[in-house]
Motif scaffolding. Structure first.
Motif, mmCIF file in Angstrom:
data_model
loop_
_atom_site.group_PDB
_atom_site.id
_atom_site.type_symbol
_atom_site.label_atom_id
_atom_site.label_comp_id
_atom_site.label_asym_id
_atom_site.label_seq_id
_atom_site.Cartn_x
_atom_site.Cartn_y
_atom_site.Cartn_z
ATOM 1 N N VAL A 120 1.957 -2.172 -8.144
ATOM 2 C CA VAL A 120 2.336 -3.585 -8.099
ATOM 3 C C VAL A 120 1.455 -4.387 -7.132
ATOM 4 O O VAL A 120 1.785 -5.514 -6.779
ATOM 5 C CB VAL A 120 3.831 -3.736 -7.722
ATOM 6 C CG1 VAL A 120 4.709 -3.136 -8.812
ATOM 7 C CG2 VAL A 120 4.123 -3.089 -6.388
ATOM 8 N N ARG A 121 0.325 -3.816 -6.744
ATOM 9 C CA ARG A 121 -0.558 -4.497 -5.778
ATOM 10 C C ARG A 121 -1.098 -5.819 -6.297
ATOM 11 O O ARG A 121 -1.409 -6.708 -5.514
ATOM 12 C CB ARG A 121 -1.723 -3.578 -5.401
ATOM 13 C CG ARG A 121 -1.308 -2.366 -4.588
ATOM 14 C CD ARG A 121 -2.456 -1.444 -4.362
ATOM 15 N NE ARG A 121 -2.841 -0.896 -5.676
ATOM 16 C CZ ARG A 121 -3.858 -0.066 -5.869
ATOM 17 N NH1 ARG A 121 -4.616 0.292 -4.868
ATOM 18 N NH2 ARG A 121 -4.130 0.392 -7.061
ATOM 19 N N HIS A 122 -1.193 -5.980 -7.583
ATOM 20 C CA HIS A 122 -1.743 -7.200 -8.171
ATOM 21 C C HIS A 122 -0.743 -8.369 -8.162
ATOM 22 O O HIS A 122 -1.120 -9.504 -8.407
ATOM 23 C CB HIS A 122 -2.187 -6.931 -9.611
ATOM 24 C CG HIS A 122 -1.049 -6.584 -10.526
ATOM 25 N ND1 HIS A 122 -0.453 -5.339 -10.508
ATOM 26 C CD2 HIS A 122 -0.386 -7.311 -11.455
ATOM 27 C CE1 HIS A 122 0.520 -5.320 -11.398
ATOM 28 N NE2 HIS A 122 0.588 -6.507 -11.999
ATOM 29 N N LEU A 123 0.517 -8.100 -7.872
ATOM 30 C CA LEU A 123 1.533 -9.153 -7.897
ATOM 31 C C LEU A 123 1.490 -9.992 -6.623
ATOM 32 O O LEU A 123 1.183 -9.485 -5.550
ATOM 33 C CB LEU A 123 2.932 -8.535 -8.041
ATOM 34 C CG LEU A 123 3.184 -7.746 -9.319
ATOM 35 C CD1 LEU A 123 4.550 -7.079 -9.254
ATOM 36 C CD2 LEU A 123 3.074 -8.646 -10.532
ATOM 37 N N PRO A 124 1.806 -11.289 -6.729
ATOM 38 C CA PRO A 124 1.866 -12.102 -5.517
ATOM 39 C C PRO A 124 2.996 -11.609 -4.617
ATOM 40 O O PRO A 124 3.946 -10.985 -5.084
ATOM 41 C CB PRO A 124 2.133 -13.519 -6.028
ATOM 42 C CG PRO A 124 2.681 -13.352 -7.403
ATOM 43 C CD PRO A 124 2.165 -12.035 -7.929
ATOM 44 N N GLY A 125 2.891 -11.882 -3.345
ATOM 45 C CA GLY A 125 3.911 -11.437 -2.407
ATOM 46 C C GLY A 125 4.192 -12.482 -1.344
ATOM 47 O O GLY A 125 3.426 -13.427 -1.156
ATOM 48 N N SER A 126 5.309 -12.309 -0.650
ATOM 49 C CA SER A 126 5.658 -13.201 0.447
ATOM 50 C C SER A 126 6.437 -12.396 1.483
ATOM 51 O O SER A 126 7.001 -11.350 1.180
ATOM 52 C CB SER A 126 6.494 -14.384 -0.055
ATOM 53 O OG SER A 126 7.711 -13.922 -0.626
#
Length: 147
Positions: A120-126
């Motif tokens: 899931v490294r390609h997903l945006p994060g916060s």
């Protein structure tokens, strides 16, 4: 290389000390472990039962005729997996006080793996602090959001 590490449940009622090999953790993808924890997979560290000291005995759920699972009945934290007969036990990596040293060295029960969740490294994060509603709740409680 082994290390002595501590861990326990969310509320602190169940505590343990274990001698583990952090570089030999693994992810279990079996349906029973997913259901027992509510996760898409479970990170475990396998060790000899003789290398584990429970400072307060956990509650045990007989999850099948061949296995049982330690947990805390006060807060619900899943703490591991153990065959009824056997010398080893798996502890959930997330229940260790500092899980950062653990590194997975294999996947187990790959026939049940949910592949959409494997990278899931390609997903945006916060961060937690970037969520205004959550940050405000922490501040209202007189605390800072978790780092």
């Amino acid at each position: 290389m082994s290390a002595t590490m501590t861990g326990g449940c969310q509320c602190g009622r169940i505590r343990y000390t274990a001698e583990v090999e952090p570089e030999k953790a693994y992810l279990c993808h079996c349906r029973m472990c997913r259901r027992a924890t509510g996760g898409v997979s479970v990170a475990y560290s396998n060790l000899a039962r003789a290398k584990l000291t429970w400072h307060c005995e956990p509650d045990w759920y007989p999850s099948s005729p061949i296995a049982r699972r330690p947990f805390c009945s006060a807060c619900g934290t899943p703490l591991g997996f153990a065959f009824v007969e056997g010398d080893n036990i798996d502890l959930t990596v997330g229940s260790f006080d500092d899980p950062a040293p653990f590194r997975p060295d294999h996947n187990y029960a790959i026939e049940s793996m949910l592949t959409a969740w494997t990278d899931v490294r390609h997903l945006p994060g916060s961060t937690t602090g970037e969520n205004p509603e959550v940050a405000e709740r922490w501040k209202d409680a007189g605390l800072q959001p978790p780092a």
